[in-house]
Design an enzyme around this catalytic site. Structure first.
Site, PDB file in Angstrom:
ATOM      1  N   HIS A   1       0.869  -1.194   0.000  1.00  0.00           N
ATOM      2  CA  HIS A   1       0.000   0.000   0.000  1.00  0.00           C
ATOM      3  C   HIS A   1       0.901   1.238   0.000  1.00  0.00           C
ATOM      4  O   HIS A   1       1.759   1.368  -0.865  1.00  0.00           O
ATOM      5  CB  HIS A   1      -0.914  -0.118   1.230  1.00  0.00           C
TER       6      HIS A   1
ATOM      7  N   HIS B   1      -2.220  -2.299  -9.709  1.00  0.00           N
ATOM      8  CA  HIS B   1      -3.244  -1.758  -8.802  1.00  0.00           C
ATOM      9  C   HIS B   1      -4.465  -2.670  -8.834  1.00  0.00           C
ATOM     10  O   HIS B   1      -4.802  -3.206  -9.882  1.00  0.00           O
ATOM     11  CB  HIS B   1      -3.646  -0.345  -9.228  1.00  0.00           C
TER      12      HIS B   1
ATOM     13  N   ASP C   1       2.608   5.614  -6.419  1.00  0.00           N
ATOM     14  CA  ASP C   1       3.852   5.512  -5.647  1.00  0.00           C
ATOM     15  C   ASP C   1       5.106   5.460  -6.517  1.00  0.00           C
ATOM     16  O   ASP C   1       6.215   5.455  -5.998  1.00  0.00           O
ATOM     17  CB  ASP C   1       3.811   4.258  -4.759  1.00  0.00           C
TER      18      ASP C   1
END
Ligand code: CMC
Length: 385
Positions: free
Chosen positions: A229, A268, A322
């Site tokens: 995450h 994802h 990210d």
């Protein structure tokens, strides 16, 4: 032998709750097919271009863009809420030098909750005022953690600075230039909310038992910390450090694909198209790394993106939020271990907004498991086992 799968319920079993609907919400929408992200009806590209983190936080908490006086009032509340009790600073003094910054942040928010005499007030007004207070204070706590890790004293917030400029000031001890503050502000806008992700859901599960706002947010921080995450931004930077230079990217990625290594910052659960947040951060990464003499970081990341999309794009694996964020923070001189706390300093707005929305019409979260164990085991006395 009795049937080994026992389950009473209406829902299909989905590992990792994939595709499961847990609530209704007007907070935001992730369109994974089209690669679109919406907060309260507004496209993320519009917000990244025109809004500020303070305004976006108001939008997420209250469901509408503020008028000038509402925004001024909200900003004033953040100014008033920035200072944290000395007990929090004392706890950080003990843990922050050696613990992972996300563990320190989790501790800081937990101590904050323990010090708040109103923590147990279950009214929505109290949830909202704690939410606003945490938007202000988590930046102060993350700033203090940064300072303690460098062996320095925390920097007091400056009431004249906006939220994000203040955050950078409390981390670095120097007021940022306008462009640096704006780029960080955009990054905070982009990270503020993202549907029923693991940390948001963790916060909501805790809140649904009518625990309290601090406990809910502490759970969110705990969940965000993980490398699948929010913790992925830190891992991306370790990966780029390990690769070392752009000419080594191809061989590194070929080997990673051949050995089925997990590529951090890619993939994802919901997006099977390019993550719009990565589009915006990728563009900023190119500009910022160049301006700070770290173009090598962007070049490595971009080469990696091209290689990975060529190999995995058809399977819907693209860079996520990210992937590029850390190249920007690194170019700003921020330590890699602090990347996930920056994510949390932003995501608090989404956590708070969704917790408030959920507890307003609360129902305890209580799913079931498919039982795959023994049904008719006979107790065996100790001497006969
Ligand atoms: N690198 C290599 N293969 C991948 C990756 C990746 N990053 N992501 C997914 N896959 C493959 C995976 O190996 C699997 O292949 P197969 O079907 O052959 O077994 C397939 O894609 C489906 O993957 P999954 O792990 O079942 O998908 P998921 O929806 O459970 O996982 C994810 C989503 C984000 C955990 C995963 O993509 C991942 O681990 N990515 C790396 C960590 C990361 O960047 N996390 C940040 C997510 S975005 C920001 C945030 O929410 O915090």
């Amino acid at each position: 032998m009795a049937e080994q799968k026992q389950f009473v319920g209406q829902a299909e079993f989905a590992k990792g709750l994939e595709g499961v609907i847990a609530c209704e919400s007007t907070m935001g929408y992730v369109d994974g097919k089209e690669g679109k992200l919406i907060y309260r009806g507004y496209d993320i590209f519009e917000l990244a271009e025109h809004s500020t983190f303070e305004e976006t936080s108001y939008l997420l908490l209250f469901g509408k863009l503020p008028s000038q006086s509402e925004l001024d009032d909200f900003k004033q509340k953040l100014v008033q809420q920035r200072a944290v009790p000395k007990e929090v600073i004392n706890a950080l003094k003990i843990v922050a030098k050696t613990a992972h910054p996300m563990a320190s942040l989790r501790t800081g928010v937990s101590v904050l909750g323990a010090m708040d005499k109103n923590a147990e007030d279950e009214s929505i007004e109290n949830y909202t005022s704690i939410g606003i207070s945490l938007i202000a204070k988590m930046a102060t706590i993350a700033g203090a953690i940064t300072r303690f890790r460098k062996g320095k004293k925390p920097v007091d917030p400056d009431p004249k600075l906006d939220h994000t400029a203040n955050f950078l000031y409390m981390m670095n001890g120097q007021k940022p230039d306008d462009y640096t503050a704006r780029v960080m502000d955009v990054s905070l806008i982009l990270h503020a909310d993202h549907g029923m992700n693991a940390s948001t859901f963790s916060s909501m599960v805790v809140a649904s038992s009518m625990s309290d706002m601090y406990s809910a947010i502490t759970a969110g921080i705990a969940s965000l910390k993980g490398s699948l995450h929010g913790g992925a931004n830190e891992q991306v930077m370790h990966m780029l450090d390990e690769i070392g230079s752009v000419d080594k990217v191809d061989a590194w990625v070929d080997d990673a694909i051949a050995t089925k290594k997990k590529l951090m910052g890619f993939g994802h659960r919901v997006y099977k198209a390019y993550d719009p947040r990565a589009t915006i951060l990728g563009e900023y990464s190119q500009k910022i790394t160049e301006a700070h003499g770290r173009k090598d970081l962007y070049d490595m990341a971009k080469r990696m993106e091209d290689k990975v999309i060529a190999a995995y794009g058809e399977r819907g694996i693209f860079p996520n939020v990210d992937f590029y964020s850390g190249t920007i923070y690194s170019a700003f001189g921020i330590e890699t271990a602090l990347f996930t706390p920056i994510f949390a300093v932003s995501r608090i707005s989404g956590w708070a907004g969704r917790v408030i929305e959920y507890v307003t019409e609360n129902r305890l979260f209580r799913p079931r498991a498919v039982y795959t164990g023994e049904m008719e085991a006979k107790y065996v006395p100790m001497a006969q086992r």
